[in-house]
Write a protein that holds these residues in place. Sequence first.
Motif, PDB file in Angstrom:
ATOM      1  N   HIS A 123       0.880  -1.186   0.000  1.00 28.26           N
ATOM      2  CA  HIS A 123       0.000   0.000   0.000  1.00 28.26           C
ATOM      3  C   HIS A 123       0.911   1.228   0.000  1.00 28.26           C
ATOM      4  O   HIS A 123       1.026   1.939   1.000  1.00 28.26           O
ATOM      5  CB  HIS A 123      -0.887  -0.032   1.239  1.00 28.26           C
ATOM      6  CG  HIS A 123      -1.925   1.046   1.296  1.00 28.26           C
ATOM      7  ND1 HIS A 123      -2.025   2.060   0.360  1.00 28.26           N
ATOM      8  CD2 HIS A 123      -2.926   1.283   2.209  1.00 28.26           C
ATOM      9  CE1 HIS A 123      -3.029   2.860   0.683  1.00 28.26           C
ATOM     10  NE2 HIS A 123      -3.582   2.402   1.788  1.00 28.26           N
ATOM     11  N   PRO A 124       1.583   1.499  -1.117  1.00 29.83           N
ATOM     12  CA  PRO A 124       2.559   2.599  -1.152  1.00 29.83           C
ATOM     13  C   PRO A 124       1.953   3.981  -0.929  1.00 29.83           C
ATOM     14  O   PRO A 124       2.680   4.922  -0.617  1.00 29.83           O
ATOM     15  CB  PRO A 124       3.159   2.493  -2.556  1.00 29.83           C
ATOM     16  CG  PRO A 124       2.156   1.736  -3.362  1.00 29.83           C
ATOM     17  CD  PRO A 124       1.503   0.785  -2.402  1.00 29.83           C
ATOM     18  N   GLY A 125       0.646   4.094  -1.036  1.00 29.97           N
ATOM     19  CA  GLY A 125       0.013   5.387  -0.793  1.00 29.97           C
ATOM     20  C   GLY A 125      -0.380   5.604   0.656  1.00 29.97           C
ATOM     21  O   GLY A 125      -0.961   6.642   1.002  1.00 29.97           O
ATOM     22  N   LEU A 126      -0.039   4.658   1.542  1.00 30.03           N
ATOM     23  CA  LEU A 126      -0.443   4.757   2.944  1.00 30.03           C
ATOM     24  C   LEU A 126       0.297   5.885   3.655  1.00 30.03           C
ATOM     25  O   LEU A 126       1.519   6.027   3.536  1.00 30.03           O
ATOM     26  CB  LEU A 126      -0.160   3.445   3.671  1.00 30.03           C
ATOM     27  CG  LEU A 126      -0.520   3.407   5.157  1.00 30.03           C
ATOM     28  CD1 LEU A 126      -2.035   3.511   5.350  1.00 30.03           C
ATOM     29  CD2 LEU A 126       0.014   2.128   5.809  1.00 30.03           C
ATOM     30  N   ILE A 127      -0.443   6.674   4.414  1.00 29.34           N
ATOM     31  CA  ILE A 127       0.144   7.692   5.298  1.00 29.34           C
ATOM     32  C   ILE A 127       0.099   7.120   6.708  1.00 29.34           C
ATOM     33  O   ILE A 127      -0.973   6.829   7.238  1.00 29.34           O
ATOM     34  CB  ILE A 127      -0.622   9.014   5.187  1.00 29.34           C
ATOM     35  CG1 ILE A 127      -0.431   9.584   3.776  1.00 29.34           C
ATOM     36  CG2 ILE A 127      -0.145  10.009   6.238  1.00 29.34           C
ATOM     37  CD1 ILE A 127      -1.428  10.637   3.403  1.00 29.34           C
ATOM     38  N   TYR A 128       1.266   6.947   7.294  1.00 26.42           N
ATOM     39  CA  TYR A 128       1.411   6.220   8.554  1.00 26.42           C
ATOM     40  C   TYR A 128       2.029   7.166   9.577  1.00 26.42           C
ATOM     41  O   TYR A 128       3.130   7.683   9.366  1.00 26.42           O
ATOM     42  CB  TYR A 128       2.308   5.009   8.313  1.00 26.42           C
ATOM     43  CG  TYR A 128       2.464   4.044   9.459  1.00 26.42           C
ATOM     44  CD1 TYR A 128       1.722   2.864   9.499  1.00 26.42           C
ATOM     45  CD2 TYR A 128       3.396   4.265  10.470  1.00 26.42           C
ATOM     46  CE1 TYR A 128       1.894   1.940  10.525  1.00 26.42           C
ATOM     47  CE2 TYR A 128       3.574   3.359  11.494  1.00 26.42           C
ATOM     48  CZ  TYR A 128       2.816   2.197  11.520  1.00 26.42           C
ATOM     49  OH  TYR A 128       2.982   1.276  12.535  1.00 26.42           O
ATOM     50  N   CYS A 129       1.333   7.397  10.674  1.00 28.65           N
ATOM     51  CA  CYS A 129       1.789   8.351  11.686  1.00 28.65           C
ATOM     52  C   CYS A 129       2.144   7.616  12.973  1.00 28.65           C
ATOM     53  O   CYS A 129       1.279   6.993  13.596  1.00 28.65           O
ATOM     54  CB  CYS A 129       0.709   9.397  11.954  1.00 28.65           C
ATOM     55  SG  CYS A 129       1.199  10.657  13.162  1.00 28.65           S
ATOM     56  N   GLY A 198       1.055  10.393  -5.484  1.00 23.17           N
ATOM     57  CA  GLY A 198       0.495   9.059  -5.306  1.00 23.17           C
ATOM     58  C   GLY A 198       1.183   8.263  -4.215  1.00 23.17           C
ATOM     59  O   GLY A 198       0.819   7.111  -3.960  1.00 23.17           O
ATOM     60  N   LYS A 199       2.174   8.851  -3.567  1.00 17.92           N
ATOM     61  CA  LYS A 199       2.942   8.135  -2.558  1.00 17.92           C
ATOM     62  C   LYS A 199       2.594   8.597  -1.147  1.00 17.92           C
ATOM     63  O   LYS A 199       2.300   9.772  -0.919  1.00 17.92           O
ATOM     64  CB  LYS A 199       4.437   8.335  -2.800  1.00 17.92           C
ATOM     65  CG  LYS A 199       4.925   7.758  -4.125  1.00 17.92           C
ATOM     66  CD  LYS A 199       6.415   7.993  -4.315  1.00 17.92           C
ATOM     67  CE  LYS A 199       6.894   7.420  -5.642  1.00 17.92           C
ATOM     68  NZ  LYS A 199       8.344   7.670  -5.857  1.00 17.92           N
ATOM     69  N   GLY A 200       2.677   7.666  -0.218  1.00 18.21           N
ATOM     70  CA  GLY A 200       2.414   7.981   1.174  1.00 18.21           C
ATOM     71  C   GLY A 200       3.664   8.466   1.888  1.00 18.21           C
ATOM     72  O   GLY A 200       4.697   8.745   1.273  1.00 18.21           O
ATOM     73  N   ARG A 201       3.560   8.559   3.195  1.00 20.52           N
ATOM     74  CA  ARG A 201       4.666   9.026   4.033  1.00 20.52           C
ATOM     75  C   ARG A 201       4.630   8.297   5.371  1.00 20.52           C
ATOM     76  O   ARG A 201       3.574   7.879   5.845  1.00 20.52           O
ATOM     77  CB  ARG A 201       4.529  10.524   4.318  1.00 20.52           C
ATOM     78  CG  ARG A 201       4.837  11.430   3.152  1.00 20.52           C
ATOM     79  CD  ARG A 201       6.323  11.699   3.057  1.00 20.52           C
ATOM     80  NE  ARG A 201       6.601  12.841   2.178  1.00 20.52           N
ATOM     81  CZ  ARG A 201       7.800  13.358   1.997  1.00 20.52           C
ATOM     82  NH1 ARG A 201       8.829  12.860   2.649  1.00 20.52           N
ATOM     83  NH2 ARG A 201       7.985  14.379   1.176  1.00 20.52           N
ATOM     84  N   HIS A 202       5.823   8.184   6.006  1.00 20.45           N
ATOM     85  CA  HIS A 202       5.885   7.770   7.405  1.00 20.45           C
ATOM     86  C   HIS A 202       6.166   9.009   8.234  1.00 20.45           C
ATOM     87  O   HIS A 202       7.264   9.571   8.187  1.00 20.45           O
ATOM     88  CB  HIS A 202       6.978   6.731   7.624  1.00 20.45           C
ATOM     89  CG  HIS A 202       7.004   6.197   9.030  1.00 20.45           C
ATOM     90  ND1 HIS A 202       8.033   5.433   9.534  1.00 20.45           N
ATOM     91  CD2 HIS A 202       6.116   6.324  10.054  1.00 20.45           C
ATOM     92  CE1 HIS A 202       7.781   5.116  10.792  1.00 20.45           C
ATOM     93  NE2 HIS A 202       6.617   5.646  11.136  1.00 20.45           N
ATOM     94  N   ILE A 203       5.173   9.462   8.974  1.00 13.75           N
ATOM     95  CA  ILE A 203       5.275  10.644   9.827  1.00 13.75           C
ATOM     96  C   ILE A 203       5.664  10.182  11.222  1.00 13.75           C
ATOM     97  O   ILE A 203       5.056   9.264  11.779  1.00 13.75           O
ATOM     98  CB  ILE A 203       3.944  11.400   9.869  1.00 13.75           C
ATOM     99  CG1 ILE A 203       3.577  11.911   8.474  1.00 13.75           C
ATOM    100  CG2 ILE A 203       3.983  12.535  10.876  1.00 13.75           C
ATOM    101  CD1 ILE A 203       2.129  12.321   8.349  1.00 13.75           C
TER     102      ILE A 203
END
Length: 404
Positions: A123-129, A198-203
Amino acid sequence: MSDTVQPRALPLAGVRVLDLSRVLAGPWCAMVLADLGAEVVKVEHPERGDDTRDWGIRVGSTQTTYFNSVNRNKESMTLDLQSPQGQQIARELARQSDVVIQNFKFGGAEKMGLGYAELSSDHPGLIYCSISGYDRTGPEAARPGYDLVVQGEAGLMALNGEADRPPLKFGVAAVDLFTGMYAAQAVLAALYERERTGKGRHIEMALFDCGLMITAYYGLEALVGGEDPPRYGNAHPSIIPYGVFDAADGPLVITVGNNSQFERFCREVIERPDLADDARFKTNLERSANRAVLVAEIDRELRSRPRRELLARLSAACIPCGEVAGLNEALTSPRALAGGLVTMQPHPEAGSTPVLAPPYRFDGMRMPIRHAPPPLGNATQQILEARLGLSADKIAELKAQGVI
């Protein structure tokens, strides 16, 4: 409600958030996103739920005032994340989500197969905090984070309170709350960026980092001066008179922000033109240098007059002012009620319970309360059926096994 935005118009409508966090900073971040229209599923232990379901005043059998203050506009599902089945269900929900928020102990998410690397691999678009107490790349990564501890370590207690009293914590968990707000801002930025890439991030958010940030101008004064700035209690460190003062019948707030306001304050409010004409008090820098003498004179004048009269004179002189209200008084004030800030929400056991409304207004309309703070596991079956397509028999099996 005619004065709230309708669900179809909410800014984050269609955004799915999986809230794996507990207590305050993480849930506050998730609630901000929920208030703005995101669909937030709060995952909780099947028996205990969030720790805050046991803090504050009881509301029904599974809720408290503390829990309700940070979980409006969410739905609750129970899931044992220590079980392989529970972990697999969480992974499936994460694949359907735009945002995952977690504040497990360092390494805890990874042990359950719920870390960023695993969830983002398909799930490369996942935003994970991830929210922790301290820098996750530093030597204190594994230390648990508690608001009160960080208030002490970040110097916040040292700037709060009266000069002749010990350091004092803030009345609310300010570090947790600001961390939650900073985290929500970061998630919103990542959602905006994802629209382009289209890409997520690890916050990664740390309580200590946010605690230092909110020292603000006090922090810079300490660095420039090389020592802790003095504590002034309810007074301002550099603007005079600016703070809480006692009238004859109660406290009030007076904020004299510039020299022209000070002159009007002296001549029109306390009727002391001699203070306005005194060279020691002509500018704010001079008033600051002669703080003790000036404040003593002002206190004497204010204590001789009733609060209502002072407020009327201050308002007529265009000097910002206000009463010092009790908390219940503020929440039940005509101002709060007229603004729709306090609502009564239906509750399956208590009948109804007060819930604060979101502070956001869009196009003049306040964001709505779509869901009252949820009883424990109120949407578990619905989520498993609608999102994962589980049958009634499978859900009954999971319940019998203690997974939900």
